[in-house]
Write an enzyme that holds these catalytic residues in place. Structure first.
Site, PDB file in Angstrom:
ATOM      1  N   ASP A  12       0.862  -1.192   0.000  1.00  0.00           N
ATOM      2  CA  ASP A  12       0.000   0.000   0.000  1.00  0.00           C
ATOM      3  C   ASP A  12       0.896   1.238   0.000  1.00  0.00           C
ATOM      4  O   ASP A  12       1.774   1.381   0.844  1.00  0.00           O
ATOM      5  CB  ASP A  12      -0.882  -0.036   1.267  1.00  0.00           C
ATOM      6  CG  ASP A  12      -1.937   1.061   1.257  1.00  0.00           C
ATOM      7  OD1 ASP A  12      -3.120   0.724   1.438  1.00  0.00           O
ATOM      8  OD2 ASP A  12      -1.587   2.242   1.096  1.00  0.00           O
ATOM      9  N   ASP A 107      -3.713   2.286  -5.259  1.00  0.00           N
ATOM     10  CA  ASP A 107      -2.412   2.273  -4.579  1.00  0.00           C
ATOM     11  C   ASP A 107      -2.159   1.011  -3.762  1.00  0.00           C
ATOM     12  O   ASP A 107      -1.269   0.990  -2.928  1.00  0.00           O
ATOM     13  CB  ASP A 107      -2.260   3.522  -3.694  1.00  0.00           C
ATOM     14  CG  ASP A 107      -2.857   3.353  -2.319  1.00  0.00           C
ATOM     15  OD1 ASP A 107      -3.909   2.687  -2.207  1.00  0.00           O
ATOM     16  OD2 ASP A 107      -2.259   3.866  -1.366  1.00  0.00           O
ATOM     17  N   GLU A 108      -2.919  -0.029  -4.026  1.00  0.00           N
ATOM     18  CA  GLU A 108      -2.890  -1.145  -3.096  1.00  0.00           C
ATOM     19  C   GLU A 108      -3.137  -2.469  -3.805  1.00  0.00           C
ATOM     20  O   GLU A 108      -3.977  -2.541  -4.694  1.00  0.00           O
ATOM     21  CB  GLU A 108      -4.014  -0.860  -2.094  1.00  0.00           C
ATOM     22  CG  GLU A 108      -4.230  -1.827  -1.030  1.00  0.00           C
ATOM     23  CD  GLU A 108      -5.509  -1.478  -0.241  1.00  0.00           C
ATOM     24  OE1 GLU A 108      -6.080  -0.380  -0.437  1.00  0.00           O
ATOM     25  OE2 GLU A 108      -5.941  -2.332   0.522  1.00  0.00           O
TER      26      GLU A 108
END
Ligand code: TTP
Ligand code: MG
Length: 361
Positions: A12, A107-108
């Protein structure tokens, strides 16, 4: 404690949108940066730099409140195109390290690296290498969590932020989980947290002391998930996601709305919009979900899976009516409503008609 033998990494990015802004505009470096709307608008904080977090600013907070907490913060508008491009770079890096990548958001992602024999068979070393590659390619920091299932990997990536790297080994999992407060459990939102507290469940230890029956009684299917994760069991696989898992539309209101009539009117409009969007992609759906965000940002969803494909019909109103029954639309003001259609399939009927058309002179 249950041990699956898998090796899962959760990555993340740190303060993702804000970090991109600080990277691209050096004058923002080491400053309290808030990405979102204007300071005095009704819009909310998308994210903020760690410098701003010290003042209590966080995602989903109204910008006006953020400015009161951190008056010297610099507000910047989101640049989604840049975030998407950056996201594509990190997703590409993930796929270099594993064939089993499950992106969760821009983002993960989760990676299953069980089958990799290099890096001395160490998922922690692989995660370190991924972090380095991300930094080389984007000049951004990521945090990594490594464990034997998704639940622990996700928690681990959050524990050591920013620029973190944390491994939760099976032998430490039992002690670790007992000490977790209930809101640190992934999948426990504000509403569930409240309910857990009412039931006397404040931490992992309390959760573990509950019987399966009690948890299922109070939380339905999720009760079983809670029962299992309290014992370190989470067999959810890392799934490479297919595109088009759902189609949704939502609306944040300039002024809060309330009352069933208004809600129903708007939901029907959103439903029409979602169905049109779905059909234009040549898809049909079986599950209808409504999303309601009250004006204190507490969000709830209600879902219903139908045996037939969802279509325009007078029954939709009844269905929505039923779904709204155990909500608080009459008591609380609402700032957002949404409709999502999921359990998708290809619309073969339409395809056939279109094919027929092709052959019609
Ligand atoms: P997160 O990973 O939740 O947050 P973050 O990357 O900013 O910070 P952290 O270091 O704690 O991981 O979300 C990723 C991006 O998604 C975030 O930068 C902005 C966006 N986002 C929103 O737009 N609205 C939200 O409510 C949240 C939580 C995130
Ligand atoms: Mg993040």
């Amino acid at each position: 404690m249950h041990y699956s033998g898998r090796k899962i990494i959760h990555i993340d990015m740190d303060a993702f949108f804000a970090a991109v802004e600080q990277r691209d505009f050096p004058e923002l470096q080491n400053k309290a940066v808030i990405v979102g709307g204007l300071p005095n608008s009704r819009s909310v904080v998308a994210t903020c730099s760690y410098e701003a977090r010290k003042y209590g600013v966080h995602s989903a907070m109204p910008c006006s409140q953020a400015q009161r907490l951190c008056p010297h913060a610099i507000f910047v508008k989101p640049r989604y195109q840049v975030y998407r491009e950056t996201s594509a770079i990190i997703q590409e890096i993930f796929s270099e390290f594993s064939n089993y990548v499950e992106p969760v958001s821009l983002d993960e992602a989760y990676l299953d690296v069980s089958s990799r024999k290099d890096y001395h068979g160490s998922a922690t070393l692989i995660a370190q290498a991924i972090k380095e590659k991300i930094y080389q390619s984007t000049h951004l920091y990521a945090s990594a969590g490594i464990s034997y299932n998704k639940f622990f990997a996700k928690i681990a990536s959050d524990m050591d932020k920013p620029n973190g790297l944390m491994t939760i080994k099976p032998e430490n999992a039992a002690t670790f989980i007992e000490s977790l407060s209930i809101n640190q459990f992934h999948g426990v939102g504000q509403a569930t947290e409240k309910k857990m507290i009412t039931l006397g469940i404040k931490n992992g230890k309390d959760l573990k002391s509950q019987s399966k029956e009690t948890l299922i009684k109070h939380f339905g299917k999720k009760g079983l998930y809670y029962y299992n994760v309290a014992r370190g069991i989470d067999n959810r696989p890392v799934v490479c996601q297919r595109k088009n898992k759902s189609v949704g539309v939502e609306n944040t209101f300039d002024h809060d709305i309330y009352g069933k009539n208004q809600v129903m009117h708007i939901l029907l409009g959103l439903f029409d919009e979602a169905l049109t969007k779905l059909n234009s992609k040549g898809l049909i759906a079986y599950t209808l979900t409504i999303k309601i965000k009250y004006n204190d940002f507490v969000q709830i969803t209600r879902s219903k899976k139908l045996s037939n494909a969802i279509k325009h019909s007078p029954e939709i109103k009844n269905l929505l009516d039923n779904m709204l029954r155990d909500t608080e639309i009459e008591q609380r003001k609402i700032r957002l409503l949404g409709i999502t259609l999921s359990s998708l399939d290809k619309n073969n009927t339409i395809t056939r008609i279109q094919q027929l058309d092709l052959f019609t002179p």
